[in-house]
Scaffold this active site. Structure first.
Site, short mmCIF file in Angstrom:
data_model
loop_
_atom_site.label_atom_id
_atom_site.label_comp_id
_atom_site.label_asym_id
_atom_site.label_seq_id
_atom_site.Cartn_x
_atom_site.Cartn_y
_atom_site.Cartn_z
CG HIS A 25 -1.92 -1.02 1.31
ND1 HIS A 25 -2.82 -1.10 2.35
CD2 HIS A 25 -2.21 -2.06 0.50
CE1 HIS A 25 -3.63 -2.14 2.17
NE2 HIS A 25 -3.25 -2.74 1.06
CD GLU A 104 0.14 1.06 4.41
OE1 GLU A 104 0.24 1.89 3.48
OE2 GLU A 104 -0.94 0.54 4.76
#
Length: 360
Positions: A25, A104
């Site tokens: 992400h 992330e």
């Protein structure tokens, strides 16, 4: 309802036996480990923290220390950060029995194309090291003892696994990969239609592979009856005990006309009611409770904390006869706190606070 791309991903996960995976992400810089859904920790929480720290530390190295340094030095537990239900990470771990983290990659949700080569340099070595974890821990192949063919099996670590942390083999080739923190473990290998096999004292070493191949013996084409549990609790010397027994059928055929006969060679036990019928028991994990209770008497001379041993002879239609064993604890290691004198155990007392009875 699931979105089409979610269904497509789930179909891919079902069609393949992924050992380790990651989803990526944007929005911050951190390696996120399970669970996202629950506050409780995964059975392999220490292992997850180790591999996430290795990912973040390596990324920091290749970014000259400016990247992925927030949270707990670049890692976080998902639920501690914020709760997510229905996410891919927990689906791949809980439903598919794989291992996954969420990475992330950047504070920007969508990086400019010009920055992609830089972030690739930051993450390349971390990604390779992360995937190499599939080669460490305990791994091998589970096969049919008679044919040598691969099996769809489940591998459980006794006293360790919980919340679906058991792993499965790839049914096409029979291989399994049990990534785990260094230590010594007892592993149970099981497959539908086969006797389970427990392998004790298997050692896993960090960044090494322990090879353990297992061949499971097929069950006979008949019921296989085993003791499951009893309800004899708080048994003491001198007691007369009445207990119901639960049995299970792990065989490929259902069991009918089941009769159980209880015996013992324990010198402190006399069986006074030794027989009961059981209901019909379905195949492959079906269970049934004795129609009548079994009874036994415990000698007043029975030692405290004694494991009284029993054998249960189980017969069923078709000439099936199985013998299974179990124990019942006599004497309970418990303190009688209501007396306020702590007399049952060798307590070491200190301090000046009074012991009082609140209610009786």
């Amino acid at each position: 309802l699931w979105q089409p791309e979610t269904i497509a991903m789930m179909n891919v996960a079902v069609a393949n036996s992924f050992v380790i995976s990651a989803n990526h992400h944007g929005g911050t810089e951190v390696a996120n480990y399970p669970w996202d859904t629950w506050y409780r920790r995964h059975a392999d929480d220490a292992w997850y923290q180790d591999i996430c720290h290795l990912y973040a530390d390596t990324a920091q190295h290749y970014s000259l220390g400016t990247y992925m340094t927030g949270f707990n030095d670049g890692i976080t537990n998902g639920y501690d950060w914020y709760r997510v239900t229905g996410g891919r990470q927990d689906y791949m771990i809980y439903d598919r029995r794989g291992r996954e983290v969420t990475v992330e990659l950047s504070h920007d949700f969508i990086l400019p194309a010009s920055q992609l080569p830089t972030y690739w340099i930051y993450n390349r070595a971390s990604l390779i090291q992360y995937l190499e974890n599939a080669l460490y821990g305990i791994r091998g192949i589970v096969t049919d003892f008679s044919t040598g063919l691969p099996l769809a099996a489940t591998i459980e670590i006794l006293g360790h696994d919980k919340d679906n942390s058991q792993v499965r083999t790839d049914p096409d080739v029979g291989n399994y990969h049990r990534m785990i923190e260094a230590g010594t473990y007892d592993l149970v290998f099981s497959a539908s239609g086969y006797y389970p096999d427990t392998v004790y004292s298997v050692t896993a070493v960090d960044f090494q592979s322990t090879r353990l191949d297992v061949a499971l013996t097929p069950l006979p084409n008949e019921p296989v009856l085993l003791f499951a549990e009893h309800d004899a609790v708080s048994v003491d010397a001198g007691d007369t005990v009445s207990t119901s027994l639960l049995i299970e059928n792990i065989g490929p055929l259902g069991a009918t006309g089941v009769i159980g006969t209880l015996t013992t060679s324990d010198p402190f036990i006399v069986v006074t009611q030794n027989s009961s019928a059981f209901p019909s028991i379905a195949e492959l994990g079906g269970a049934g409770l004795s129609v009548n209770t079994f009874e036994f008497a415990v000698s007043p001379a029975c030692p405290f904390n004694h494991d009284a041993s029993f054998e249960l002879i189980l017969s069923a239609d078709g000439g099936v006869v199985d013998t299974t064993s179990f124990t019942v604890k006599v004497g309970q290691w418990s303190e009688n706190f209501e007396t306020a004198d702590f007399t049952n155990f060798p307590w070491q007392l200190s301090g000046s606070a009074d012991w009082t009875i609140e209610s009786s």
